[in-house]
Write a protein that holds these residues in place. Sequence first.
Motif, mmCIF file in Angstrom:
data_model
loop_
_atom_site.group_PDB
_atom_site.id
_atom_site.type_symbol
_atom_site.label_atom_id
_atom_site.label_comp_id
_atom_site.label_asym_id
_atom_site.label_seq_id
_atom_site.Cartn_x
_atom_site.Cartn_y
_atom_site.Cartn_z
ATOM 1 N N SER A 67 0.802 -1.221 0.000
ATOM 2 C CA SER A 67 0.000 0.000 0.000
ATOM 3 C C SER A 67 0.832 1.266 0.000
ATOM 4 O O SER A 67 0.461 2.273 -0.625
ATOM 5 C CB SER A 67 -0.943 0.014 1.211
ATOM 6 N N TYR A 70 1.753 2.096 -3.455
ATOM 7 C CA TYR A 70 0.571 2.470 -4.242
ATOM 8 C C TYR A 70 0.141 3.905 -3.937
ATOM 9 O O TYR A 70 -0.081 4.713 -4.851
ATOM 10 C CB TYR A 70 -0.583 1.506 -3.961
ATOM 11 N N TRP A 71 -0.006 4.216 -2.645
ATOM 12 C CA TRP A 71 -0.517 5.541 -2.296
ATOM 13 C C TRP A 71 0.495 6.639 -2.624
ATOM 14 O O TRP A 71 0.109 7.769 -2.919
ATOM 15 C CB TRP A 71 -0.896 5.575 -0.809
ATOM 16 N N ASN A 74 -0.022 7.167 -6.208
ATOM 17 C CA ASN A 74 -1.350 7.737 -6.399
ATOM 18 C C ASN A 74 -1.371 9.247 -6.137
ATOM 19 O O ASN A 74 -2.176 9.971 -6.716
ATOM 20 C CB ASN A 74 -2.346 7.012 -5.484
#
Length: 377
Positions: A67, A70-71, A74
Amino acid sequence: MVKSPQGAIIYLRNIALPLMLFQVCLTVAYAHRPNVTTSLIFLATLVMLLGYFEFLFRDEWFRLTNSHAYWWLNSTDAREAGLYFRIAQIHRQVMTDVLDAFRVTLFNTALLSDLDLTVLRVNGPNFHSISFAYAISFLALFLFSCRRFVLFALILPILVFTSAKGALIVLLLATSMTLASTVFQGRIVLAGFVGLMCLYIPFVIISGLRVGDYHVLGLIGGVKGFLANPIGHGLGSGGNLATNFGELDWENAQKSGETEAAVESAVGVLLYQMGVAAFIVLGFYYWVGFTVWRLFDRLRHPQFCVAAYGLFAILVNGLFQEEALFSPLSLGLMLAFAALAIGSAARTGVLDPPAVPTLAPEAAGRLQPLGDPGGRP
């Protein structure tokens, strides 16, 4: 496509996918007798366990799902546009970690800010808290309609952990209207729902304007853009998924009481992008909801009531949330649910007006829209 190829493709997908899900489920339910109860209960249990795991063991969840990477990726557009720097300058809030982006006021509304309650949002396996909340809301409604009340009660805290008020409103409205329909006539309950929405929508708009809520400002921007160009600006013009939020001047939008283009509001974005053609899409959604409601009014099957009022509530939420109409886990799931009910009714002959009035109860007895061969709903 000329204005924004990527945005046009994204919004074509967002608008078409719920309609495609409706057609697929309608066709399957009409041609066969699908048993989706067991599958959806298993899915609800799995999703619930994943939600609790993320909430209780967030560090382990982040490691398992990668995560952090990913973040970080993002948020690239926001970082490069200087959004976090502006937030620190204006609001004195410094972003020190990825988790800071998940901390929000309870249900992310200024109306509850005085309670000083913050929540570290659960984002779910799809990495989007609001879409995950709508999926939880749908699964909870399905469990409620099947009278699996223990699982229904266990899955509700996950909805609170997502802190998405729109999905919670859908759940509350659909369950309360279903319970009210066991006491009052269907038309009375429907009239009560319409009256409640006539109070709810102005309240959200007025209170949103007072606090400068982005969802209300985006709705007003979309409506004004529609009035300026009723033919529409084209798919991908405006909208959350075709806009770099780091470049938006929210402070100026709050001062002027509107955004320059439609954002945050699915209805506002539809009107801004499609113009008068948006009324065809929205009208179809309401027609589906009313068709399921009429079936409930005849057959009194709770799943029909949940599907109808769940769809109506999502459409109302579409005024203030993009995810309500553009997320497959929101409108897509609810349209699929309604399609299963309509297709099953058409297969058993209940959908057609009976030639002899006494045939309707017999047909209703044969109807098991989402049931298994054992006869459970």
